[in-house]
Design a protein around this motif. Sequence first.
Motif, PDB file in Angstrom:
ATOM      1  N   ALA A  62       0.837  -1.204   0.000  1.00  0.00           N
ATOM      2  CA  ALA A  62       0.000   0.000   0.000  1.00  0.00           C
ATOM      3  C   ALA A  62       0.870   1.250   0.000  1.00  0.00           C
ATOM      4  N   GLY A  63       1.974   1.198  -0.730  1.00  0.00           N
ATOM      5  CA  GLY A  63       2.937   2.301  -0.741  1.00  0.00           C
ATOM      6  C   GLY A  63       2.669   3.376  -1.763  1.00  0.00           C
ATOM      7  N   GLY A  64       1.516   3.369  -2.419  1.00  0.00           N
ATOM      8  CA  GLY A  64       1.176   4.428  -3.353  1.00  0.00           C
ATOM      9  C   GLY A  64       1.384   4.075  -4.813  1.00  0.00           C
ATOM     10  N   GLN A  65       2.088   2.987  -5.094  1.00  0.00           N
ATOM     11  CA  GLN A  65       2.341   2.579  -6.480  1.00  0.00           C
ATOM     12  C   GLN A  65       1.746   1.208  -6.743  1.00  0.00           C
ATOM     13  N   PRO A  66       1.038   1.035  -7.863  1.00  0.00           N
ATOM     14  CA  PRO A  66       0.505  -0.292  -8.166  1.00  0.00           C
ATOM     15  C   PRO A  66       1.638  -1.281  -8.424  1.00  0.00           C
ATOM     16  N   ARG A  67       1.385  -2.531  -8.139  1.00  0.00           N
ATOM     17  CA  ARG A  67       2.418  -3.562  -8.288  1.00  0.00           C
ATOM     18  C   ARG A  67       1.779  -4.925  -8.437  1.00  0.00           C
ATOM     19  N   LEU A  68       2.618  -5.892  -8.755  1.00  0.00           N
ATOM     20  CA  LEU A  68       2.177  -7.278  -8.804  1.00  0.00           C
ATOM     21  C   LEU A  68       2.645  -7.992  -7.553  1.00  0.00           C
ATOM     22  N   LEU A  69       1.840  -8.927  -7.101  1.00  0.00           N
ATOM     23  CA  LEU A  69       2.209  -9.827  -6.016  1.00  0.00           C
ATOM     24  C   LEU A  69       2.143 -11.236  -6.588  1.00  0.00           C
ATOM     25  N   ASN A  70       3.306 -11.869  -6.689  1.00  0.00           N
ATOM     26  CA  ASN A  70       3.400 -13.204  -7.276  1.00  0.00           C
ATOM     27  C   ASN A  70       3.581 -14.231  -6.160  1.00  0.00           C
ATOM     28  N   VAL A  71       2.734 -15.249  -6.169  1.00  0.00           N
ATOM     29  CA  VAL A  71       2.840 -16.350  -5.218  1.00  0.00           C
ATOM     30  C   VAL A  71       3.484 -17.505  -5.979  1.00  0.00           C
ATOM     31  N   PHE A  72       4.672 -17.938  -5.518  1.00  0.00           N
ATOM     32  CA  PHE A  72       5.426 -18.944  -6.258  1.00  0.00           C
ATOM     33  C   PHE A  72       6.149 -19.885  -5.300  1.00  0.00           C
ATOM     34  N   ALA A  73       6.810 -20.879  -5.880  1.00  0.00           N
ATOM     35  CA  ALA A  73       7.644 -21.807  -5.112  1.00  0.00           C
ATOM     36  C   ALA A  73       8.742 -22.346  -6.029  1.00  0.00           C
ATOM     37  N   SER A  74       9.876 -22.632  -5.454  1.00  0.00           N
ATOM     38  CA  SER A  74      10.992 -23.152  -6.256  1.00  0.00           C
ATOM     39  C   SER A  74      10.685 -24.545  -6.788  1.00  0.00           C
ATOM     40  N   THR A 142      -0.842 -14.708  -9.432  1.00  0.00           N
ATOM     41  CA  THR A 142      -0.358 -13.336  -9.426  1.00  0.00           C
ATOM     42  C   THR A 142      -1.538 -12.401  -9.208  1.00  0.00           C
ATOM     43  N   PHE A 143      -1.342 -11.432  -8.328  1.00  0.00           N
ATOM     44  CA  PHE A 143      -2.366 -10.448  -8.008  1.00  0.00           C
ATOM     45  C   PHE A 143      -1.911  -9.071  -8.460  1.00  0.00           C
ATOM     46  N   VAL A 144      -2.821  -8.312  -9.057  1.00  0.00           N
ATOM     47  CA  VAL A 144      -2.575  -6.900  -9.363  1.00  0.00           C
ATOM     48  C   VAL A 144      -3.070  -6.122  -8.150  1.00  0.00           C
ATOM     49  N   ILE A 145      -2.157  -5.359  -7.536  1.00  0.00           N
ATOM     50  CA  ILE A 145      -2.471  -4.597  -6.322  1.00  0.00           C
ATOM     51  C   ILE A 145      -2.363  -3.111  -6.660  1.00  0.00           C
ATOM     52  N   ASP A 146      -3.385  -2.327  -6.328  1.00  0.00           N
ATOM     53  CA  ASP A 146      -3.295  -0.893  -6.598  1.00  0.00           C
ATOM     54  C   ASP A 146      -2.429  -0.210  -5.538  1.00  0.00           C
ATOM     55  N   GLY A 147      -2.213   1.091  -5.677  1.00  0.00           N
ATOM     56  CA  GLY A 147      -1.329   1.828  -4.775  1.00  0.00           C
ATOM     57  C   GLY A 147      -1.823   1.923  -3.340  1.00  0.00           C
ATOM     58  N   ARG A 148      -3.095   1.618  -3.099  1.00  0.00           N
ATOM     59  CA  ARG A 148      -3.658   1.655  -1.753  1.00  0.00           C
ATOM     60  C   ARG A 148      -3.702   0.272  -1.100  1.00  0.00           C
ATOM     61  N   ILE A 164       0.811 -10.115 -20.849  1.00  0.00           N
ATOM     62  CA  ILE A 164       1.554  -8.866 -20.623  1.00  0.00           C
ATOM     63  C   ILE A 164       0.730  -7.622 -20.944  1.00  0.00           C
ATOM     64  N   PRO A 165       0.090  -7.503 -22.103  1.00  0.00           N
ATOM     65  CA  PRO A 165      -0.698  -6.282 -22.356  1.00  0.00           C
ATOM     66  C   PRO A 165      -1.807  -6.056 -21.323  1.00  0.00           C
ATOM     67  N   GLY A 166      -2.482  -7.111 -20.937  1.00  0.00           N
ATOM     68  CA  GLY A 166      -3.549  -6.980 -19.946  1.00  0.00           C
ATOM     69  C   GLY A 166      -3.023  -6.538 -18.591  1.00  0.00           C
ATOM     70  N   VAL A 167      -1.887  -7.089 -18.183  1.00  0.00           N
ATOM     71  CA  VAL A 167      -1.284  -6.711 -16.905  1.00  0.00           C
ATOM     72  C   VAL A 167      -0.896  -5.238 -16.936  1.00  0.00           C
ATOM     73  N   LEU A 168      -0.268  -4.796 -18.014  1.00  0.00           N
ATOM     74  CA  LEU A 168       0.145  -3.398 -18.106  1.00  0.00           C
ATOM     75  C   LEU A 168      -1.063  -2.462 -18.087  1.00  0.00           C
ATOM     76  N   GLU A 169      -2.139  -2.859 -18.749  1.00  0.00           N
ATOM     77  CA  GLU A 169      -3.363  -2.052 -18.750  1.00  0.00           C
ATOM     78  C   GLU A 169      -3.990  -2.007 -17.348  1.00  0.00           C
ATOM     79  N   GLN A 170      -4.029  -3.154 -16.666  1.00  0.00           N
ATOM     80  CA  GLN A 170      -4.617  -3.178 -15.333  1.00  0.00           C
ATOM     81  C   GLN A 170      -3.795  -2.356 -14.344  1.00  0.00           C
ATOM     82  N   LEU A 171      -2.469  -2.395 -14.471  1.00  0.00           N
ATOM     83  CA  LEU A 171      -1.633  -1.578 -13.599  1.00  0.00           C
ATOM     84  C   LEU A 171      -1.829  -0.083 -13.879  1.00  0.00           C
TER      85      LEU A 171
END
Length: 175
Positions: A62-74, A142-148, A164-171
């Motif tokens: 919630a730092g003011g900038q939109p970002r992705l949150l990726n849930v992964f495992a090795s 993967t979650f698209v998280i807004d700046g809030r 990729i295009p959809g992710v960039l548009e959603q961000l």
Amino acid sequence: MSRGLRLIPIILLVWLVSGLAWRLIKPANPAIPSQLVELPVPAFGLPPAIPTKAGLSSADLAGGQPRLLNVFASWCLPCIGEAPVLSELKRRGVKIDAIAVRDRPDAVTAFLSEHGDPYERIGADTNSQVQISLGSSGVPETFVIDGRGVIRHQYIGPMSTANIPGVLEQLAQAR
């Protein structure tokens, strides 16, 4: 009894069998979407998954900038296929944080060395509690998280170049 009445049970049986056959041919979507889309990320704080990166908390999202949150495992094979897509998104300026699920620091380090490291922070979710609280049912997600810190979209399964295009548009919309 008339011929028409004798055909009713046969017609009902054909209708039932065709309905069942249709469900076998076209099964329901097995993906379980998170019920938290359009809601704030649940409060959490995770320690670093590897010594060279910071851990992750809900406040970081919630730092003011939109970002992705990726849930992964090795140990996740689809995560390997997703790695180049995440690296391309990072190259395009996307901020990406991660949660490593049920993993060991040495395995995460080896995974990132071999497949690339697009992440700013990686939290260690050793018993999947944060993953479950996000409504994630597996890896990768993967979650698209807004700046809030509000979840705006969820990608279930590995991301592909077609995403990729959809992710960039959603961000861009999440700003």
